[in-house]
Every structure is written in structure tokens, then in C-alpha cells.
Scaffold this active site. Structure first.
Site, mmCIF file in Angstrom:
data_model
loop_
_atom_site.group_PDB
_atom_site.id
_atom_site.type_symbol
_atom_site.label_atom_id
_atom_site.label_comp_id
_atom_site.label_asym_id
_atom_site.label_seq_id
_atom_site.Cartn_x
_atom_site.Cartn_y
_atom_site.Cartn_z
ATOM 1 C CD1 TRP A 78 -1.058 2.390 2.193
ATOM 2 C CD2 TRP A 78 -2.879 1.679 1.093
ATOM 3 N NE1 TRP A 78 -1.992 3.403 2.217
ATOM 4 C CE2 TRP A 78 -3.117 2.998 1.554
ATOM 5 C CE3 TRP A 78 -3.893 1.040 0.372
ATOM 6 C CZ2 TRP A 78 -4.315 3.679 1.321
ATOM 7 C CZ3 TRP A 78 -5.088 1.715 0.137
ATOM 8 C CH2 TRP A 78 -5.291 3.023 0.608
ATOM 9 C CG ASN A 102 -1.711 7.001 2.408
ATOM 10 O OD1 ASN A 102 -1.401 5.967 2.934
ATOM 11 N ND2 ASN A 102 -1.832 8.122 3.098
ATOM 12 C CG ASP A 103 -1.016 11.367 2.291
ATOM 13 O OD1 ASP A 103 -1.970 10.852 1.701
ATOM 14 O OD2 ASP A 103 -1.088 11.830 3.438
ATOM 15 C CD1 TRP A 106 -3.431 4.488 5.247
ATOM 16 C CD2 TRP A 106 -4.364 3.722 7.129
ATOM 17 N NE1 TRP A 106 -3.068 5.326 6.269
ATOM 18 C CE2 TRP A 106 -3.626 4.876 7.429
ATOM 19 C CE3 TRP A 106 -5.021 3.054 8.160
ATOM 20 C CZ2 TRP A 106 -3.545 5.404 8.724
ATOM 21 C CZ3 TRP A 106 -4.940 3.563 9.457
ATOM 22 C CH2 TRP A 106 -4.214 4.733 9.728
ATOM 23 C CG PHE A 156 -0.189 9.631 10.342
ATOM 24 C CD1 PHE A 156 -0.064 8.252 10.253
ATOM 25 C CD2 PHE A 156 -1.442 10.151 10.667
ATOM 26 C CE1 PHE A 156 -1.156 7.405 10.465
ATOM 27 C CE2 PHE A 156 -2.542 9.327 10.889
ATOM 28 C CZ PHE A 156 -2.403 7.948 10.787
ATOM 29 C CB SER A 157 1.607 13.009 5.711
ATOM 30 O OG SER A 157 1.153 11.961 4.907
ATOM 31 N NE ARG A 197 -4.550 13.640 9.532
ATOM 32 C CZ ARG A 197 -5.747 13.613 10.112
ATOM 33 N NH1 ARG A 197 -5.867 13.628 11.416
ATOM 34 N NH2 ARG A 197 -6.846 13.578 9.361
ATOM 35 C CD GLU A 215 -6.588 14.073 5.872
ATOM 36 O OE1 GLU A 215 -6.370 13.303 6.807
ATOM 37 O OE2 GLU A 215 -7.009 13.672 4.769
ATOM 38 C CD1 TRP A 268 -8.026 10.256 2.126
ATOM 39 C CD2 TRP A 268 -7.758 8.095 2.630
ATOM 40 N NE1 TRP A 268 -6.714 10.061 2.483
ATOM 41 C CE2 TRP A 268 -6.523 8.740 2.793
ATOM 42 C CE3 TRP A 268 -7.822 6.722 2.885
ATOM 43 C CZ2 TRP A 268 -5.362 8.084 3.199
ATOM 44 C CZ3 TRP A 268 -6.667 6.058 3.288
ATOM 45 C CH2 TRP A 268 -5.461 6.735 3.445
HETATM 46 C C1 FRU Z 1 -3.997 12.141 4.126
HETATM 47 C C2 FRU Z 1 -3.713 11.478 5.451
HETATM 48 C C3 FRU Z 1 -2.845 12.378 6.318
HETATM 49 C C4 FRU Z 1 -2.172 11.424 7.250
HETATM 50 C C5 FRU Z 1 -1.944 10.228 6.336
HETATM 51 C C6 FRU Z 1 -2.005 8.904 7.032
HETATM 52 O O1 FRU Z 1 -4.225 11.293 3.067
HETATM 53 O O2 FRU Z 1 -4.936 11.161 6.100
HETATM 54 O O3 FRU Z 1 -3.535 13.421 6.966
HETATM 55 O O4 FRU Z 1 -0.991 11.925 7.762
HETATM 56 O O5 FRU Z 1 -2.943 10.279 5.343
HETATM 57 O O6 FRU Z 1 -1.627 7.869 6.179
#
Ligand code: FRU
Length: 493
Positions: free
Chosen positions: A36, A38-39, A63, A101-102, A163, A223, A298
Site C-alpha cells: 500500500w 498513499n500521500d 492502509w 504519518f505524513s 498533523r 490535511e 479515501w
Molecule cells: C492524508 C492522510 C494524512 C495522514 C496520512 C495517514 O491522506 O490522512 O492526513 O498523515 O494520510 O496515512
């Protein structure tokens, strides 16, 4: 503990990558070797190369337990995977429904620093704190700061959604921007906002307050905020949660760092499609700003209906193509596929002066799946109301992309011919001038559209499994005049 966790995560990804044979794998978009993503995180040009980090679960195509994957590139097109950079390992960042996290990256005095949110849970609620890690070996291995977390809790009035730190230097000080939600929380009707902190040494941070907020119009939580300077203006970007069809926006204006307030002068959408989220900027060696974003969505988005079939292939998620940001005279932005992508072109096919009517016209292409299409429409000669492109047509399913000239709309229908809920998506088109240029980038599992000289963009994840596909054009209620139609095969690996 961190080293052990990194080793275990790397073993897991390397093992899955050995057996990777997925038919949906992209051919020129960035993906992790397996599992997986993501960001995008920590986008930085450091020591002669672009470093891209990304949210990564190295154990499954879903995730969870977030790590930072890592890759480098000289041109933002050809990527080399590096060892996973950060793993959950400490009481403040180790949780199966949390992790590392990001965040962002910066170089200072020869070292590369990463700033991230450590996410754990207590009593069912997220606990989010800001952390730092540092590399002194040229950006390969990272040590977490012994004094972490460097910011231990949100200020009063801010919910536990706190975050995605972006750190930058302005004059002689460091500033950290954090996405947040005040008076509620992302899922509790809060108001999305941006907090600012200031530091002299990157370790000790003083809270400076809310510099920008949604005021009910831009979602419940911001975010992945980003802030960069472009041709005399400050540009703020963020991904607002629960904001209708809007999910990645920009604001152009002035940033008063002393007074801790952002003055917005113009705003707009970075992308109108269903799969473009958490955009982050690279600043290139010539000062150019290039955005990259996660090409998926999401479960809380109104159109979401799953993450697609690629989990069965042990991977999920890719990054959208890098786009160079240009500040227009009216202070809006445009987003141009980077020039370096032209190096991937081959198998050029071209037609000129076409009159397209109701009957389907086959678009010539060397590869009907992985291609770049450039089309110039003569708006003065065109009488048709709508020009339709039927893309990735396998006889049963197809995508219909319509340039609705009379209504000035771009309409994307991924459910055309198939039962896909929420498959329809549309956005306004300017269509100003005598000609309109449309650029489309199709890869195995995505489609990105650039119109209005890249002021209007639309990105989607698509999953068309059958290889026998074709692409056609037709017009509704009249004739569409195409001055030029060029299609290249696009393949990197
Ligand atoms: C955005 C998010 C961020 C977070 C991350 C977690 O896509 O929700 O806010 O840090 O993904 O994977």
C-alpha cells in the site's frame, strides 16, 4: 528498535516485490515495489537528486501501520527505490491504526531532516504529535530525534486531528505549518484550519496561532498543507476533508509570518478528478515548483466505491504525474505535466484537419493503453455541441470523456457501459480563444486530463483489465474540427 522494524518491513516488501506480476501495474507512474501507498511525503531536492518519501504499509495492500517509503530521481520520471526510511518504533508513533504519518523534509548544514506526525491512539481517539528525524549519510538512513515529540499536543481549542507538518525557512527563522481542525474534529463537524509554529533551532517550537481557516467553506480538517513561494506570491495548498466534491485546493496571496496570518487573494482547485489527493511540492534547483499527489481517494469521499482490484496483485496506489506550477497574470495557477515526460514518448501517430461527426473515428495509436494524446480543436469551425472521446474501450466497458462545448464542461464518465456507482464527474471549462488544446495521459490504471492550457485538470484511477482496447472520437449535433491529433506511446518500464 527502529532499525529492527525497518529491517522487518524491508524484508516484507522485498519478498512481495519478487513475485510481483500484476496486470494492473502502471507503466510510467511512480508505485512502491509492493503493497500500500498513499500521500507523497518529504518532497525535497537534496544533494543533486529529488527525494520522494511516501506513506507506506509494507505488510499489506491496505492502509495501516504507516511507514515512510523512499525513492530518488534525477528527473522526477525515472525513480530508484531506496530502503524504507521511517518505521513505527516508539511509544509516540507505534500503533497498527497509526504510525509514522505524513510530513515534509528539508536540508540544513549538509543533513536531511524529516518532520512527521507520530500517530497512536488512546481511548479510541487519535493522539497526534510532531516529530523529527535526521540523516547525516546523504539522506539514506534516518535517526529519530531523542527529544521527540518536538510538539507534544495541540493547542487549546484544536481537536486531536493535528498533523502533517510542513517546515520551511523564511529569513532567519523556521516555520512549521500543521493541518488541524478546531471546535470539533474531522468527523465531528469541526472547522479545517492551519496552525503555525516558529523555531530558531528546529527543536524548540513556539505556537503562533491559526493563520488560515475554512470558516465553514473549506471542510472540517485540512490535511497535508503545503506552502511555497512562486514569482512574488505565497501559495498555500491543502486537502480539505468532508468538503463536497472538493478535495485539493490552492490559495494564492500574501503570508505575514510576523503577524501569523495568510491573506488569500485568489483560490481554485488543483484538480477536479476523483483521484488526486494530498498534493506536495518539490522545489527544483532552478526554483521551479513541481507538484506530486496520491492518485486515489479515501472512503469518506462521496464518490468512493473501493480502492480497486489491485489488492489481489499485492499492491495499491500510485502517484499522479509531476506537474510544474505556473502563476498566471490573474494570480490563479496552472499545472503543466513536466517537460521531462516527453523523453518517454515513442511510436508517434498523427492526423490533421479532421472533421468528426456522429460516426466513430478510430484514434490512431501505437499503444491503446499507455499513451499521451494531444488534440487541438478549432472552436471557430466547430458546430457540434459535444465532442466525445471513448477511451480504453474493450467492447463492453469504456470511459467516456466529453468536451461539452455548448455548456463549457468537461465530463468524465468511468461507468459508461458498466455499472460503476458515482462514475460521473464534471467541471467547468473556460474554452477561451479560437482553439482548445486537450492533453490526456493514459496509463494502465489511471487517466489524467489537462485542458484550458493546464488551468483545468482532472485525474482518475481506472481499472480496465482487458488488453484489447481501442479509443474513438465522435461529435454530437454537428461537426467538430480537429486541427491536430497526435498520440505517442508512453512507457518507462
Ligand atoms: C492524508 C492522510 C494524512 C495522514 C496520512 C495517514 O491522506 O490522512 O492526513 O498523515 O494520510 O496515512
Amino acid at each position: 528498535m527502529h532499525k529492527e522494524r525497518l529491517w522487518k518491513a524491508q524484508q516484507s516488501v522485498d519478498e512481495a516485490a519478487k513475485h510481483m506480476t500484476g496486470i494492473h501495474r502502471q507503466r510510467y507512474h511512480f508505485m512502491a515495489p509492493a503493497y500500500w501507498i498513499n500521500d507523497p511525503n518529504g518532497c525535497v531536492f537534496f544533494d543533486g537528486a529529488y527525494h520522494l518519501f511516501y506513506q507506506h504499509n509494507p505488510y499489506a495492500p491496505v492502509w495501516g501501520s504507516m511507514h515512510w517509503g523512499h525513492a530518488i530521481s534525477k528527473n522526477l520520471v525515472d525513480w530508484k527505490h531506496l530502503p524504507i526510511a521511517l518505521a513505527p518504533s516508539e511509544p509516540y508513533d507505534d500503533h497498527p491504526e497509526g504510525g509514522v504519518f505524513s510530513g515534509s523534509a528539508l536540508s540544513h548544514q549538509g543533513a536531511l531532516y524529516l518532520f512527521y506526525t507520530g500517530c497512536t491512539k488512546a481511548d479510541g481517539l487519535p493522539v497526534q504529535v510532531q516529530c523529527m528525524a535526521k540523516s547525516v549519510d546523504g539522506g539514506i538512513t534516518f535517526e529519530k530525534h531523542p527529544e521527540n515529540p518536538i510538539i507534544r499536543q495541540p493547542p487549546p481549542g484544536i481537536s486531536s486531528d493535528f498533523r502533517d507538518p510542513k517546515v520551511l525557512r523564511v529569513k532567519d527563522k523556521w516555520y512549521m505549518l500543521i493541518g488541524a481542525s478546531r471546535g470539533g474534529g474531522a468527523q465531528q463537524g469541526g472547522d479545517g484550519c492551519l496552525l503555525m509554529y516558529r523555531s530558531e533551532d528546529l527543536e524548540h517550537w513556539e505556537e503562533r496561532g491559526v493563520v488560515a481557516s475554512s470558516n465553514g467553506a473549506y471542510g472540517t480538517m485540512w490535511e497535508c498543507p503545503d506552502l511555497f513561494y512562486l514569482d512574488g506570491k505565497w501559495v498555500l495548498t491543502f486537502s480539505p476533508m468532508l468538503c463536497g466534491n472538493r478535495k485539493v485546493v490552492y490559495q494564492v496571496g500574501e503570508m505575514d509570518f510576523e503577524g501569523a496570518v495568510f491573506h488569500c487573494e485568489a483560490q481554485g482547485e488543483i484538480d477536479w478528478g476523483q483521484d488526486y489527493y494530498a498534493a506536495q511540492s518539490f522545489q527544483g534547483p532552478e526554483g521551479q515548483i513541481v507538484l506530486i499527489a496520491w492518485q486515489n481517494s479515501w472512503d469518506w469521499m462521496p464518490w468512493w466505491h473501493g480502492h480497486g482490484p489491485t489488492a489481489a496483485e499485492n499492491w495499491r496506489g500510485s502517484m499522479a504525474l509531476p506537474r510544474e506550477v505556473v502563476l498566471e497574470a490573474d494570480h490563479t495557477l496552472s499545472f503543466h505535466p513536466i517537460k521531462e515526460l516527453e523523453g518517454l514518448r515513442s511510436g508517434r501517430r498523427e492526423e490533421k484537419n479532421l472533421s468528426i461527426e456522429q460516426e466513430r473515428h478510430l484514434i490512431p495509436c501505437a499503444n491503446s493503453v499507455c499513451f499521451e494524446l494531444y488534440m487541438e480543436i478549432d472552436l471557430e469551425q466547430t458546430t457540434a455541441d459535444i465532442l466525445h472521446l471513448f477511451l480504453r474501450d474493450d467492447g463492453e466497458q469504456r470511459i467516456r470523456l466529453s468536451v461539452d462545448i455548448s455548456q463549457r464542461l468537461l465530463v468524465f464518465d468511468r461507468g459508461f457501459g458498466a455499472d460503476v456507482p458515482h462514475g460521473l464527474c464534471s467541471c467547468p471549462l473556460e474554452l477561451e480563444g479560437a482553439t482548445a488544446i486537450l492533453r490526456i495521459f493514459s496509463d494502465v490504471s489511471s487517466l489524467e486530463v489537462f485542458a484550458d492550457d493546464s488551468r483545468t485538470t482532472m485525474s482518475h484511477a481506472i481499472y480496465a483489465a482487458r488488453p484489447d482496447q481501442c479509443n474513438t472520437l465522435c461529435a454530437e449535433n454537428g461537426t467538430a474540427h480537429i486541427l491536430r491529433l497526435t498520440v505517442w506511446e508512453l512507457i518507462a518500464c
